[in-house]
Write an enzyme that holds these catalytic residues in place. Structure first.
Site, mmCIF file in Angstrom:
data_model
loop_
_atom_site.group_PDB
_atom_site.id
_atom_site.type_symbol
_atom_site.label_atom_id
_atom_site.label_comp_id
_atom_site.label_asym_id
_atom_site.label_seq_id
_atom_site.Cartn_x
_atom_site.Cartn_y
_atom_site.Cartn_z
ATOM 1 N N ARG A 190 0.864 -1.196 0.000
ATOM 2 C CA ARG A 190 0.000 0.000 0.000
ATOM 3 C C ARG A 190 0.895 1.239 0.000
ATOM 4 O O ARG A 190 1.694 1.431 0.933
ATOM 5 C CB ARG A 190 -0.872 0.035 1.258
ATOM 6 C CG ARG A 190 -1.699 -1.225 1.527
ATOM 7 C CD ARG A 190 -3.015 -1.218 0.795
ATOM 8 N NE ARG A 190 -3.656 -2.524 0.861
ATOM 9 C CZ ARG A 190 -4.689 -2.814 1.644
ATOM 10 N NH1 ARG A 190 -5.209 -1.890 2.422
ATOM 11 N NH2 ARG A 190 -5.221 -4.016 1.607
ATOM 12 N N GLU A 234 0.507 4.103 0.935
ATOM 13 C CA GLU A 234 -0.100 5.118 1.815
ATOM 14 C C GLU A 234 1.008 6.023 2.324
ATOM 15 O O GLU A 234 2.034 5.538 2.796
ATOM 16 C CB GLU A 234 -0.809 4.425 2.986
ATOM 17 C CG GLU A 234 -2.049 3.668 2.549
ATOM 18 C CD GLU A 234 -2.453 2.562 3.519
ATOM 19 O OE1 GLU A 234 -1.622 2.173 4.366
ATOM 20 O OE2 GLU A 234 -3.587 2.086 3.408
ATOM 21 N N ARG A 267 0.595 2.211 13.199
ATOM 22 C CA ARG A 267 -0.249 1.070 12.794
ATOM 23 C C ARG A 267 -0.095 0.692 11.322
ATOM 24 O O ARG A 267 -0.663 -0.285 10.877
ATOM 25 C CB ARG A 267 -1.736 1.385 13.003
ATOM 26 C CG ARG A 267 -2.148 1.766 14.377
ATOM 27 C CD ARG A 267 -3.648 2.029 14.445
ATOM 28 N NE ARG A 267 -4.134 2.911 13.392
ATOM 29 C CZ ARG A 267 -4.005 4.226 13.374
ATOM 30 N NH1 ARG A 267 -3.390 4.837 14.366
ATOM 31 N NH2 ARG A 267 -4.493 4.953 12.394
ATOM 32 N N HIS A 268 0.605 1.538 10.539
ATOM 33 C CA HIS A 268 0.650 1.311 9.094
ATOM 34 C C HIS A 268 2.043 0.943 8.590
ATOM 35 O O HIS A 268 3.035 1.544 8.999
ATOM 36 C CB HIS A 268 0.192 2.572 8.345
ATOM 37 C CG HIS A 268 -1.275 2.815 8.465
ATOM 38 N ND1 HIS A 268 -1.798 3.570 9.486
ATOM 39 C CD2 HIS A 268 -2.318 2.390 7.712
ATOM 40 C CE1 HIS A 268 -3.119 3.595 9.348
ATOM 41 N NE2 HIS A 268 -3.459 2.892 8.287
ATOM 42 N N GLU A 270 -8.283 -1.884 14.425
ATOM 43 C CA GLU A 270 -8.844 -2.749 13.385
ATOM 44 C C GLU A 270 -7.793 -3.772 13.005
ATOM 45 O O GLU A 270 -6.664 -3.420 12.697
ATOM 46 C CB GLU A 270 -9.194 -1.898 12.154
ATOM 47 C CG GLU A 270 -9.689 -2.732 10.995
ATOM 48 C CD GLU A 270 -9.415 -2.075 9.643
ATOM 49 O OE1 GLU A 270 -9.598 -0.852 9.519
ATOM 50 O OE2 GLU A 270 -8.997 -2.805 8.725
ATOM 51 N N SER A 327 -10.677 -6.857 7.892
ATOM 52 C CA SER A 327 -11.877 -6.438 7.166
ATOM 53 C C SER A 327 -12.393 -7.630 6.397
ATOM 54 O O SER A 327 -11.588 -8.427 5.893
ATOM 55 C CB SER A 327 -11.565 -5.364 6.124
ATOM 56 O OG SER A 327 -11.284 -4.173 6.743
ATOM 57 N N ARG A 339 -0.610 -6.563 12.539
ATOM 58 C CA ARG A 339 -1.566 -5.949 13.481
ATOM 59 C C ARG A 339 -2.005 -6.960 14.541
ATOM 60 O O ARG A 339 -2.134 -6.627 15.715
ATOM 61 C CB ARG A 339 -2.809 -5.461 12.720
ATOM 62 C CG ARG A 339 -2.527 -4.312 11.807
ATOM 63 C CD ARG A 339 -3.249 -3.055 12.255
ATOM 64 N NE ARG A 339 -3.001 -2.010 11.283
ATOM 65 C CZ ARG A 339 -3.947 -1.416 10.571
ATOM 66 N NH1 ARG A 339 -5.218 -1.750 10.736
ATOM 67 N NH2 ARG A 339 -3.639 -0.466 9.723
#
Ligand code: AMO
Length: 428
Positions: A210, A212, A218-219, A351, A354, A402
């Site tokens: 990703r 991002e 958290r990423h 989280e 998903s 995570r």
């Protein structure tokens, strides 16, 4: 043959053993010298008596973290903490360590995370850091075992792909000969195609990329995703599979490393038998009772999730997310299309998964592409699989880092990633 330290400890007094490992520490005294030898199973004192002159010589040229092989006799009546030592007969230096060390292995004070990650090979020699990755391996083994029992087959899908999976932004481009390609954001489209291909239940453990730009605890820009997809199933079946997979992972970890973890002050979560569920709309209501206004269609902020998480001590599902917040492949809730048959698994405020039931009707899928502003032609390799008999299906994607992070109560995802890739780091 050489033994591990753990195996050597189980041998009888006076047994001759050969041990290989690192010199964690050493002390040279007048009449005797001591080495703390470490291998992947623990540490043991090696005692070198003064009368062994050759040995004394070898010891005087030692450095911390030098790799050695020691042969000697086990003494199980020693004055050490565990009552055991090896009285050395020979000591061979297999590879000398340079000095000074970039990072101490037995220093009480931890270096900052950047120094640690720059010298990860040595940072991971610390027992508590090593334990993180042994724990991750056990959790994953527990999940894999459960999925195998449930007749899932493990698959491997391409990581160089032609289209975005999870939305158009956040893609790493790759020059693929004459064509433009990307690193895959998730195995989503391929795992769905495999349901049309008749496998019924598939799972994959692999990297997801990703692009991002944010830098948070958290990423990661490359993480490990545990993905499942199951045919003739809906979101409730997928949630049950997730709940049982997580419970199996924790059981496996507890039974193998639970004691080591608690000796480091880490107590594993006790998952409830049934994970509680709360809908997205109920979350909005809960927040409004705490004077936090969230409009339908907005994602929850970390602050919102802290408040929601304070109501749940462990794992719980947030279900029925607005369709507009979920990717094109998510099945709208029948009769209430603004909501979807989707869920997130949360642990307190975090989280970790998903999932959803997916759209399986090709016409509905085409509409969903257009609604999300995507060109259906770009996805023909995927939607073709829906035209010739695609079963209803559902699945989820669980971030391994995570999961490890929340289980071990760590506060930075980099701690639980061997070689993290974040906004600024691509080495080592
Ligand atoms: P999603 O994008 O929510 O869903 O990702 C699923 C899970 O992957 C983990 N994750 C991350 N971990 C670390 N760093 C990141 N940047 C990152 N992004 C995601 C999280 C998250 O819950 N295809 C769907 C899954 C599905 O429906 O099957 C998907 O990828 O733990």
């Amino acid at each position: 043959m050489s033994l591990s330290i753990a195996d050597a400890l189980t041998q009888e007094n006076d047994t001759e053993v050969t041990l290989n490992g690192w010199v964690q520490d050493f002390r040279v005294l007048k009449t005797v010298s001591f080495i703390v030898l470490r291998d992947h199973t623990g540490v043991l004192q090696v005692t070198v008596k003064k009368d062994k002159e050759v040995l004394q010589k070898a010891i005087s040229s030692l450095q911390r973290e030098t790799v050695v092989s020691v042969r000697g006799k086990l003494n199980k009546e020693a004055l050490t903490k565990n009552g055991i030592e090896v009285i050395a007969d020979s000591l061979t230096v297999l590879n000398k360590s340079a000095t000074p060390l970039p990072l101490g292995v037995i220093d009480k004070v931890n270096a900052d995370i950047e120094t640690r990650l720059n010298n990860r090979f040595i940072d991971l020699r610390k027992e508590e850091n090593n334990l993180i990755f042994r724990s991750e391996s056990e959790v994953l083994w527990g999940i894999r075992k459960y999925l195998h029992e449930q007749k899932f087959i493990e698959v491997h899908t391409p990581k160089i792909v032609a289209a975005a999976t999870e939305g158009g932004a956040d893609l790493f481009p790759v020059q693929y000969f004459e064509k433009n390609a990307y690193l895959n954001q998730s195995p989503q489209l391929y795992k769905e195609i495999l349901i049309s291909a008749g496998f019924n239940r598939v799972f994959e453990v692999g990297p997801a990329f990703r692009a991002e730009k944010h830098n948070t605890p958290r990423h990661l820009n490359e993480f490990t995703s545990i993905d499942i997809e199951m045919g003739f199933s809906d979101h409730t079946d997928a949630m049950r599979m997730l709940q049982e997979s997580i419970k199996s992972g924790i059981r496996q970890l507890k039974s193998t490393l639970g004691d080591s973890l608690s000796s480091h002050g880490i107590n594993l979560p006790e998952p409830p038998d049934e994970f509680p569920k709360i809908t997205y709309n109920e979350c909005i209501e809960l927040l409004s009772n705490r004077n936090e206004v969230v409009n339908f269609g907005s994602d929850f902020t970390p602050e919102n999730l802290k408040i929601i998480g304070s109501e749940f001590p462990s794992f719980y599902f947030i279900t029925e997310w607005p369709s507009e917040l979920r990717a094109f492949y998510t099945m709208p809730k029948p009769g209430q299309e603004s909501l979807s048959n989707s869920f997130d698994l949360q642990f307190k405020e975090f989280e970790i998964t998903s999932g959803a039931q997916r759209v399986h009707d090709p016409d509905m899928l085409e509409l969903r592409f257009r609604k999300k502003g995507l060109n259906p032609e770009d996805f023909s390799f995927y939607s073709n699989a829906f035209r010739y008999g695609m079963p209803p299906h559902a699945g989820w994607g669980l971030g391994l880092e995570r999961l490890t992070m929340i289980m071990l109560n760590m506060h930075n995802i980099r701690e639980v990633t061997l070689f993290p890739r974040d906004r600024t780091r691509i080495s080592p």
